[in-house]
Design an enzyme around this catalytic site. Structure first.
Site, PDB file in Angstrom:
ATOM      1  N   VAL A  82       0.849  -1.194   0.000  1.00  0.00           N
ATOM      2  CA  VAL A  82       0.000   0.000   0.000  1.00  0.00           C
ATOM      3  C   VAL A  82       0.884   1.245   0.000  1.00  0.00           C
ATOM      4  CG1 VAL A  82      -1.786   1.278   1.234  1.00  0.00           C
ATOM      5  CG2 VAL A  82      -1.815  -1.238   1.233  1.00  0.00           C
ATOM      6  N   SER A  83       0.648   2.133  -0.956  1.00  0.00           N
ATOM      7  CA  SER A  83       1.413   3.381  -1.016  1.00  0.00           C
ATOM      8  C   SER A  83       0.621   4.454  -1.738  1.00  0.00           C
ATOM      9  CB  SER A  83       2.757   3.162  -1.739  1.00  0.00           C
ATOM     10  OG  SER A  83       2.549   2.954  -3.132  1.00  0.00           O
ATOM     11  N   VAL A  84       0.920   5.683  -1.377  1.00  0.00           N
ATOM     12  CA  VAL A  84       0.389   6.850  -2.081  1.00  0.00           C
ATOM     13  C   VAL A  84       1.562   7.780  -2.359  1.00  0.00           C
ATOM     14  CG1 VAL A  84      -1.104   8.886  -1.931  1.00  0.00           C
ATOM     15  CG2 VAL A  84      -1.905   6.687  -1.038  1.00  0.00           C
ATOM     16  N   ARG A  91      -5.674  13.624  -0.696  1.00  0.00           N
ATOM     17  CA  ARG A  91      -6.647  13.729  -1.781  1.00  0.00           C
ATOM     18  C   ARG A  91      -7.622  12.545  -1.783  1.00  0.00           C
ATOM     19  NH1 ARG A  91      -3.151  16.116  -6.947  1.00  0.00           N
ATOM     20  NH2 ARG A  91      -1.742  17.431  -5.731  1.00  0.00           N
ATOM     21  N   GLY A  92      -7.584  11.742  -0.721  1.00  0.00           N
ATOM     22  CA  GLY A  92      -8.522  10.641  -0.605  1.00  0.00           C
ATOM     23  C   GLY A  92      -8.135   9.378  -1.349  1.00  0.00           C
ATOM     24  N   LEU A  94      -5.880   6.951  -0.537  1.00  0.00           N
ATOM     25  CA  LEU A  94      -5.837   5.774   0.332  1.00  0.00           C
ATOM     26  C   LEU A  94      -7.244   5.308   0.654  1.00  0.00           C
ATOM     27  CD1 LEU A  94      -4.330   3.723   2.056  1.00  0.00           C
ATOM     28  CD2 LEU A  94      -4.317   5.398   3.915  1.00  0.00           C
ATOM     29  N   SER A 118       3.218  -0.031   8.249  1.00  0.00           N
ATOM     30  CA  SER A 118       4.454   0.733   8.413  1.00  0.00           C
ATOM     31  C   SER A 118       4.295   1.758   9.526  1.00  0.00           C
ATOM     32  CB  SER A 118       4.824   1.420   7.103  1.00  0.00           C
ATOM     33  OG  SER A 118       3.766   2.240   6.645  1.00  0.00           O
ATOM     34  N   GLU A 119       3.082   2.276   9.688  1.00  0.00           N
ATOM     35  CA  GLU A 119       2.748   3.203  10.775  1.00  0.00           C
ATOM     36  C   GLU A 119       1.423   2.754  11.374  1.00  0.00           C
ATOM     37  OE1 GLU A 119       3.895   7.538   9.865  1.00  0.00           O
ATOM     38  OE2 GLU A 119       3.530   6.677   7.879  1.00  0.00           O
ATOM     39  N   TYR A 123      -4.411   2.626   9.944  1.00  0.00           N
ATOM     40  CA  TYR A 123      -5.501   1.773   9.468  1.00  0.00           C
ATOM     41  C   TYR A 123      -6.668   1.604  10.432  1.00  0.00           C
ATOM     42  CZ  TYR A 123      -2.281   0.714   5.719  1.00  0.00           C
ATOM     43  OH  TYR A 123      -1.445   0.832   4.636  1.00  0.00           O
ATOM     44  N   PHE A 409       4.501  -9.703   4.952  1.00  0.00           N
ATOM     45  CA  PHE A 409       4.033  -9.938   3.586  1.00  0.00           C
ATOM     46  C   PHE A 409       3.757  -8.598   2.901  1.00  0.00           C
ATOM     47  CE2 PHE A 409       0.523 -10.399   6.600  1.00  0.00           C
ATOM     48  CZ  PHE A 409      -0.415  -9.495   6.127  1.00  0.00           C
TER      49      PHE A 409
END
Length: 409
Positions: A82-84, A91-92, A94, A118-119, A123, A409
């Site tokens: 998962v990355s942005v 900007r929404g 994620l 990662s942080e 979530y 993973f």
């Protein structure tokens, strides 16, 4: 800005993965790890966000099965990659990927989604709760002694090339999976993750080494490790970096731990990512000099509350009505009657008065038995509406064995 969220095509993988690498600092991945990540990617379960022809967001979902309390192996989507892009923050993006993923997972009929973060603050707003911790240790083996149980000397140890005994080690791992909540049944190809060994993976230490434990003709355990040579005023102060250790019984595990403690020219043993209730902690002479540290690992999200709660068993009998809040997946909201015991469970919609009120995030945290509903209640995150219901549910949700995620993973 107009963006497009869609399923990843194979021809787009390199650009998609490069966006992920850049989001995590930009240091290039070792070539063997990158190749394995590409081979393991499930394209029909991976999505990206495009701004024109530029990839600005990534997310994937591996097909996993995870052990839950009671020993069942339950389908779970392993959220990953998962990355942005930093140019497209706030900007929404994620949120749009999380929305798409959870809708897809529900459509696939998988009751759980799991991830490592990662942080950890990211979530929770999407309904994920921290369900497992891992134990890291730095043991002063020059001062800490290990007491081993009877039978340890009956275990034979031998060095082996990690790749040569990979199948035997995987057979040991597979036998252990049903016995601990949180463990993943490894799919074909995932065993290669355990023996990656480029210079980047070594970080100044030795190539990956492996020792197997045998009893008769049977492999009953193994350890993978590296050794980093270090020197001080008094001479050698080498560090053993344990990568992985599994054993089918206490004697096999103790033999492997003793081997690591006794390696010549070393005085420190570093472990990471171990179960929080691992038995070696009761065999050492001085737990303070083991320098224990906890870190969150697996975050769990119930995609289908009824199916997820029915999939596991309960340590003691429970019969509670849960008032579930889930604004992000509203199909889960409302009252559910959970009835269960060590033999099985049912969880169905009900109009009966609620006994406990909580969000799906708290259910995810407690799902594998590692986080107490009572402790969440003490923190104000679970409300008791019927006296005694919180203790009843907390005991039922508990696990005799701490949940553990064996690898990322």
């Amino acid at each position: 800005m107009t963006t497009d969220v869609r399923v990843l095509r194979q021809t787009e993988w390199d650009a998609w993965y490069d966006n992920l690498v850049r989001a995590f600092g930009g240091a290039p991945e070792p070539s063997d790890e990158r190749a394995l990540e590409k081979a393991l990617t499930e394209y029909d379960r991976s999505i990206g966000v495009w701004d024109g022809d530029q990839v600005v967001g990534t997310a994937g979902a591996f097909t996993f099965r995870i052990t839950v309390p009671g020993g069942a192996s339950v389908p779970a989507a392993g959220i990953t990659m998962v990355s942005v892009a930093a140019t497209h923050r706030r900007r929404g993006l994620l949120r749009s990927m999380m929305r798409r993923q959870l809708d897809d997972i529900r459509g696939w009929g998988e009751p759980l989604a799991v991830l490592t973060a990662s942080e950890p603050a990211i979530y929770g707003r999407f309904g994920y709760g921290i369900a497992t911790d891992q134990l890291n240790a730095e043991i002063d083996t020059s001062r800490v002694r290990l007491s081993v149980p009877p039978g340890t000397d009956d275990v034979r140890l031998r060095y082996a090339a990690p790749a040569d005994v990979l199948d035997a080690c995987e057979a040991v791992y597979a036998r252990l999976v049903p016995g601990r909540p949180g463990m993943l049944a490894r799919q074909p190809g995932w065993e290669r993750l355990q023996v990656l060994d480029s210079e980047d993976h070594r970080r100044g230490a030795s190539p990956l080494q492996c020792v197997v434990a045998e009893r008769g003709d049977e492999v009953v355990g193994y350890v993978r490790f590296r050794v980093k040579s270090e020197y001080g005023h008094s001479g050698h102060e080498g560090v053993v970096l344990m990568e992985d250790l599994e054993g089918l019984d206490l004697a096999a595990r103790a033999a492997l731990w003793r081997f690591l403690f006794d390696l010549d020219l070393t005085s420190t043993l570093r472990t990471r990512g171990r179960p929080v209730d691992e038995d070696w902690q009761h065999l050492v002479s001085d737990i303070r000099r083991c320098n224990l540290r906890l870190k969150d690992t697996l975050h769990v999200r119930l995609v289908d509350v009824g199916a997820a709660l029915e999939a596991r068993t309960y340590q003691t009998p429970v019969d509670v009505v849960l008032e579930v809040e889930d604004a992000f997946c509203p199909w889960n909201e409302g009252r559910w009657r959970l009835s269960g015991d060590p033999k099985g469970a049912s969880c169905v919609r009900t109009e009966d008065p609620a006994d406990l009120a909580l969000s799906v995030r708290e259910l995810g945290a407690a799902y594998l038995g590692g986080t107490s509903l009572a402790s969440l209640g003490a923190a104000g995150r679970v409300r008791e509406l019927r006296q005694g219901a919180l203790v009843e549910a907390s005991l039922g949700f508990s696990s005799a064995v701490a949940p553990w995620l064996p690898h990322g993973f």
